[in-house]
Design an enzyme around this catalytic site. Structure first.
Site: not given
Ligand code: G3P
Ligand code: MG
Length: 232
Positions: A11-12, A38, A40, A53, A105, A107, A225
Site C-alpha cells: 500500500h503506497r 499500489e 496514488d 495521496h 489509484e 485521485k 502497509d
Molecule cells: O486503493 C486502496 C486504498 O489505497 C484506497 O484508499 O486512501 O489509501 O488511497 P487510500
Molecule cells: Mg490509495
C-alpha cells in the site's frame, strides 16, 4: 483460494517502512515481496502525473499548499521523506520495471484519465504486460472514461462501503475487481462479485488475523502497509 493466489498489494509502496508514494517506498515493497504495488496518482496542472495521496503536499512533504498551486520546479524540489522526491508516474514505472504488478489509484478527476491512459499505453508498448496493470478510482465516472480510452487495461472499482446494488457498479464498468474497505467486505458482496467474475480486494489490512478472516470470506487479496505479512 490457495495461499499463493491471495494477492498482496504493497500500500503506497510499503507505507509502514518507507515514505509513501516514493521510489524508495516502491523499492521497499518489492524487496519485502509484494506481488503488486499500489500507489496514488494526482495530475499536476502542467499535465504530469505524480505520486501523491492528498490534494495538498502538507502531510507528506516539507512543503505547503495544494498541488494545484505549486509550480512544477517547486513541487519537484520538495522532500517527500528521507530525501525522496515526489516521483512522476513515468519514473515509478521505470523504477518498478515489471518486477511487480502496478495498481495506479487515480485521485484526480476531470480528464486525468486521458493522461494516465497515454502513459500506461507507452509502458505497454515497451513490453509491460497489460494484465500487470490495474487502474482504480473512487471516482467511478472518471474510471469509466479511463476504460473507454484504454479498454484493454484492467480496472478496479473502489468503494468505501457496500453499494446498494452489491457488485453491480463493477460489473457495469467492466471492472476486473471491486476494491473495498475491509470493514465492509461483506460475504454477500464477495459472492455477488465472484458470481460475475469480479475479484475482491480489501484495503487497508495490516493485521494477519484480519487477513485470515478476509481470506476465509473469499476476498482475493489485500492492500497492506506491511507487504511482508501474509495470511498464512
Ligand atoms: O486503493 C486502496 C486504498 O489505497 C484506497 O484508499 O486512501 O489509501 O488511497 P487510500
Ligand atoms: Mg490509495
Amino acid at each position: 483460494m490457495t495461499a499463493s493466489s491471495f494477492r498482496i498489494f504493497g500500500h503506497r509502496g510499503a507505507r509502514a517502512h518507507a515514505p509513501e508514494n516514493t521510489l524508495l517506498g516502491l523499492e521497499t515493497g518489492i524487496r519485502l515481496g509484494a506481488d503488486w504495488l499500489e500507489f496514488d496518482v494526482h495530475q499536476h496542472p502542467d499535465g504530469e502525473l505524480v505520486l501523491l495521496h492528498d490534494a495538498s503536499v502538507d502531510r507528506t512533504t516539507n512543503g505547503h499548499g495544494p498541488l494545484d498551486e505549486l509550480g512544477w520546479a517547486e513541487l519537484r524540489a520538495l522532500d517527500a521523506g528521507h530525501g525522496e522526491r515526489i516521483p512522476t508516474l513515468a519514473e515509478a514505472l521505470q523504477c518498478i520495471d515489471q518486477r511487480a504488478g502496478v495498481n495506479v489509484e487515480l485521485k484526480s478527476f476531470g480528464g486525468a484519465g486521458a493522461a494516465l491512459a497515454a502513459e500506461l499505453q507507452r509502458a505497454i508498448d515497451t513490453g509491460w504486460p497489460v494484465e500487470r496493470f490495474l487502474v482504480s478510482s473512487f471516482h467511478l465516472p472518471e474510471l469509466r472514461e479511463f476504460k473507454r480510452l484504454a479498454p484493454s487495461i484492467p480496472i478496479g472499482a473502489l468503494v468505501g462501503g457496500v453499494p446498494l446494488d452489491w457488485a453491480a457498479c463493477a460489473v457495469q464498468l467492466g471492472a476486473a475487481s471491486l476494491n473495498v474497505d475491509a470493514e465492509f467486505a461483506d460475504a454477500r458482496l464477495v459472492a455477488d462479485a465472484h458470481a460475475h467474475g469480479v475479484r475482491v480486494y480489501a484495503y487497508t489490512v495490516n493485521d494477519v488475523p484480519e487477513m485470515r478472516r478476509l481470506q476465509a470470506l473469499g476476498v482475493d487479496g489485500v492492500f497492506t502497509d506491511y507487504p511482508e505479512r501474509r495470511p498464512n
